[in-house]
Design a protein around this motif. Structure first.
Motif, short mmCIF file in Angstrom:
data_model
loop_
_atom_site.label_atom_id
_atom_site.label_comp_id
_atom_site.label_asym_id
_atom_site.label_seq_id
_atom_site.Cartn_x
_atom_site.Cartn_y
_atom_site.Cartn_z
N ALA A 55 -11.25 -23.79 -89.92
CA ALA A 55 -10.27 -24.86 -89.84
C ALA A 55 -9.34 -24.85 -91.04
CB ALA A 55 -10.98 -26.21 -89.75
N TYR A 56 -9.92 -24.67 -92.24
CA TYR A 56 -9.14 -24.63 -93.47
C TYR A 56 -9.68 -23.55 -94.39
CZ TYR A 56 -7.25 -29.19 -92.14
OH TYR A 56 -6.63 -30.20 -91.47
N PHE A 87 -13.92 -21.63 -97.31
CA PHE A 87 -13.45 -22.08 -96.00
C PHE A 87 -14.25 -23.30 -95.53
CE2 PHE A 87 -16.94 -19.16 -95.41
CZ PHE A 87 -17.74 -19.78 -94.45
N SER A 88 -13.74 -23.93 -94.49
CA SER A 88 -14.49 -24.93 -93.72
C SER A 88 -14.16 -24.70 -92.25
CB SER A 88 -14.10 -26.35 -94.14
OG SER A 88 -12.74 -26.61 -93.82
N LEU A 147 -12.97 -31.83 -93.15
CA LEU A 147 -12.99 -30.38 -93.31
C LEU A 147 -11.92 -29.93 -94.30
CD1 LEU A 147 -13.57 -29.22 -89.62
CD2 LEU A 147 -15.12 -28.84 -91.55
N GLU A 148 -10.80 -30.59 -94.30
CA GLU A 148 -9.72 -30.26 -95.22
C GLU A 148 -10.18 -30.42 -96.67
OE1 GLU A 148 -5.07 -31.61 -96.13
OE2 GLU A 148 -6.29 -32.68 -94.66
N GLU A 149 -10.88 -31.50 -96.95
CA GLU A 149 -11.31 -31.78 -98.32
C GLU A 149 -12.38 -30.81 -98.80
OE1 GLU A 149 -10.84 -36.61 -98.63
OE2 GLU A 149 -12.38 -35.80 -97.30
N ASN A 372 -9.75 -31.50 -86.20
CA ASN A 372 -9.70 -32.91 -85.86
C ASN A 372 -11.07 -33.57 -85.92
OD1 ASN A 372 -10.99 -32.01 -83.51
ND2 ASN A 372 -9.09 -31.98 -82.31
N GLU A 373 -12.13 -32.75 -85.97
CA GLU A 373 -13.48 -33.23 -86.24
C GLU A 373 -13.93 -34.33 -85.28
OE1 GLU A 373 -14.30 -33.60 -90.58
OE2 GLU A 373 -12.15 -33.30 -90.68
N LYS A 374 -13.68 -34.12 -84.03
CA LYS A 374 -14.14 -35.12 -83.05
C LYS A 374 -15.63 -34.98 -82.79
CE LYS A 374 -9.73 -35.70 -80.68
NZ LYS A 374 -9.00 -35.57 -79.40
#
Length: 376
Positions: A55-56, A87-88, A147-149, A372-374
Motif C-alpha cells: 500500500a505504501y 513498506f506496509s 498503513l500510511e503512518e 483504505n483499510e476496510k
C-alpha cells in the motif's frame, strides 16, 4: 469482508505481473530509475514467507545509496532491482511454514522491511505493487495507526530503537538531539522524552520551520541551527556550565562530535547514525567509513575526542518492529509522513536527498489498493 472476497475484489492479485520502479545499473535515481509497467510479480522465496500487496513504501537514504554505490559485481546478473526496503500493505499469500501463532493470514494488514541481503544481492525491494519477504520481516499493523503512518517504521524505527538502547537514559536527564525533525529524529524525540520523563529535558536541533512540530512531539526546547553560524560554538556558550547527559545525532555531524566535550559531560556517550555521506559516491562513502573508524578508535592520547563514540547496528528486525508497534498502540509514538503518488517517486527522491524532509517520506503505491483499510 472475508479474505476470499477481498482477493476477488482485487483482481491484480491473480496476475503474474506488477508495476514497479526498477533499475539495472548503478547511478542516481533520475538517471537509472524507471517505472516498469509489467514486471514479474515475486513468488514466495520459502515456505516461511509471505506475499504482500504493498500500500505504501517509505524512502530511506540507505535505499538511494544502495542504488548509487553497490557495484554490479555484487548484484545478481541480469536482474532488475527494485529500490527501498520499508513498506506496509496486506498479505495476499502465506507460506505453509508460517507459524499460526503469528496470525499472518491472507487479508492481514502488516508493515515490514525487506532483508538487506535480499535487497542488495537479489534486487528484492518495496517500491512495487508486491513484495515477498520472510514472515519474520513483517508484523501486524497497530490498530491505532494507518498503513500510511506505519510504512516508515522499519529502518527508521529500528534505528531509533538501537540508538536509544545504546545508552542508559534515566528520568531527569538532559539530552541533546540533532536532526530532530527527520525520519529518525522525529521518532527519537518521542522515545527520548518518554525515557527522561517530565522532569528531564530534551533539547532538539532542527530548522525553525519544523520547530513547532518537534515541540509538539515532546521537545522542551528547539534550537534553529540556521540562526547560528556555528552550532558547536553556540552550544558551548549555552551549555558549558551545565552540559548534556547524552547526545543523539540522527544527522551525522562530524563538527558536532569533534567539539562535544565542551557541552557533553565527561564519560557520557555521543550516539550517532554515523558520519553523513557528503555525496553518493564511492569516495565519499569511503571517507565516511574512515571518519567512523577514527571517531571510534583514535586514541585520546593522540588527540582523539575524549568521549565515547557509539554507532550501533541499525538493521530492522522482528523484535524492534514489534516493540514499535506496541509503542504506537500505547499512544507513545506517532509517525509523521509526507506522501507522494507512485508516479511521482522521482520527486520523492529529490526531497529525500535534500536531507530537509520533515518526518518520513512515503509513496502511495496504488490508490485502489488496500490502503483504505476496510478490513483489518
Amino acid at each position: 469482508m472475508s479474505p476470499a472476497e477481498w482477493a476477488n475484489a482485487n483482481a491484480s492479485v491473480n496476475t503474474n505481473t506488477m508495476r514497479a520502479w526498477a533499475y539495472k545499473k548503478r547511478g542516481t535515481p533520475p538517471n537509472v530509475l524507471s517505472l516498469t509497467e509489467a514486471m514479474k510479480k515475486p513468488t514466495l522465496p520459502s515456505d516461511s514467507s509471505v506475499l504482500v500487496q504493498v500500500a505504501y513504501t517509505a524512502l530511506n537514504p540507505v535505499g538511494a545509496y544502495v542504488m548509487q554505490l553497490v557495484p554490479e559485481c555484487l548484484r545478481a546478473k541480469g536482474t532488475q532491482f527494485v529500490p527501498e526496503m520499508d513498506f506496509s500493505g496486506t498479505i495476499v499469500e502465506v507460506g505453509p511454514g508460517v507459524p499460526s501463532e503469528r496470525e499472518l493470514d491472507v487479508g492481514t494488514s502488516v508493515f515490514g522491511s525487506v532483508d538487506v541481503k535480499a535487497h542488495v544481492r537479489q534486487g528484492a525491494g518495496a517500491l512495487a505493487e508486491y513484495v515477498a519477504v520472510e514472515a519474520d520481516s513483517v508484523v501486524k499493523k497497530p490498530a491505532s495507526a494507518s498503513l500510511e503512518e506505519v510504512a516508515g517504521l522499519g529502518v527508521a524505527g529500528a534505528t531509533a530503537i538501537s540508538l536509544l538502547a545504546s545508552t542508559r537514559l534515566e528520568k531527569g536527564m538532559k539530552v541533546l538531539l540533532n536532526g530532530a525533525s527527520g525520519g529518525i529524529g522525529h521518532i527519537m524525540v518521542q522515545l527520548v522524552k518518554n525515557a527522561v520523563g517530565p522532569d528531564g529535558r530534551v533539547v532538539a536541533v532542527c530548522s525553525g520551520k519544523n520547530a513547532a512540530m518537534v515541540q509538539e512531539l515532546g521537545a522542551d526546547e528547539v534550537i534553529d541551527y540556521t540562526e547560528h553560524r556555528s552550532l558547536p560554538q553556540y552550544l558551548t556558550k549555552r551549555f558549558l556550565i551545565s552540559r548534556f547527559d547524552a547526545i543523539f545525532d540522527s544527522y551525522g555531524s562530524q563538527d558536532l562530535w569533534t567539539h562535544c566535550p565542551k557541552y557533553l559531560r565527561a564519560g557520557q556517550p555521543f550516539v550517532t547514525v554515523g558520519p553523513a555521506i557528503s555525496e553518493p559516491t564511492p569516495a565519499a562513502a569511503f571517507q565516511a567509513i574512515k571518519l567512523m573508524l577514527l571517531n571510534k578508535f583514535w586514541p585520546r592520547a593522540w588527540g582523539g575526542v575524549p568521549r565515547p563514540y557509539v554507532q550501533p547496528n541499525c538493521l530492522a528486525n522482528l523484535g524492534d518492529m514489534a516493540e514499535l508497534a506496541g509503542l504506537v498502540d500505547e499512544g507513545k509514538l506517532k509517525i509523521l509522513t509526507e506522501t507522494y503518488r507512485f508516479e511521482d517517486a522521482q520527486k520523492a527522491y529529490d526531497k529525500l536527498l535534500s536531507r530537509r524532509a520533515a518526518g518520513k517520506i512515503v509513496i502511495e503505491i496504488r490508490e485502489d489498493s488496500w490502503a483504505n483499510e476496510k478490513m483489518m
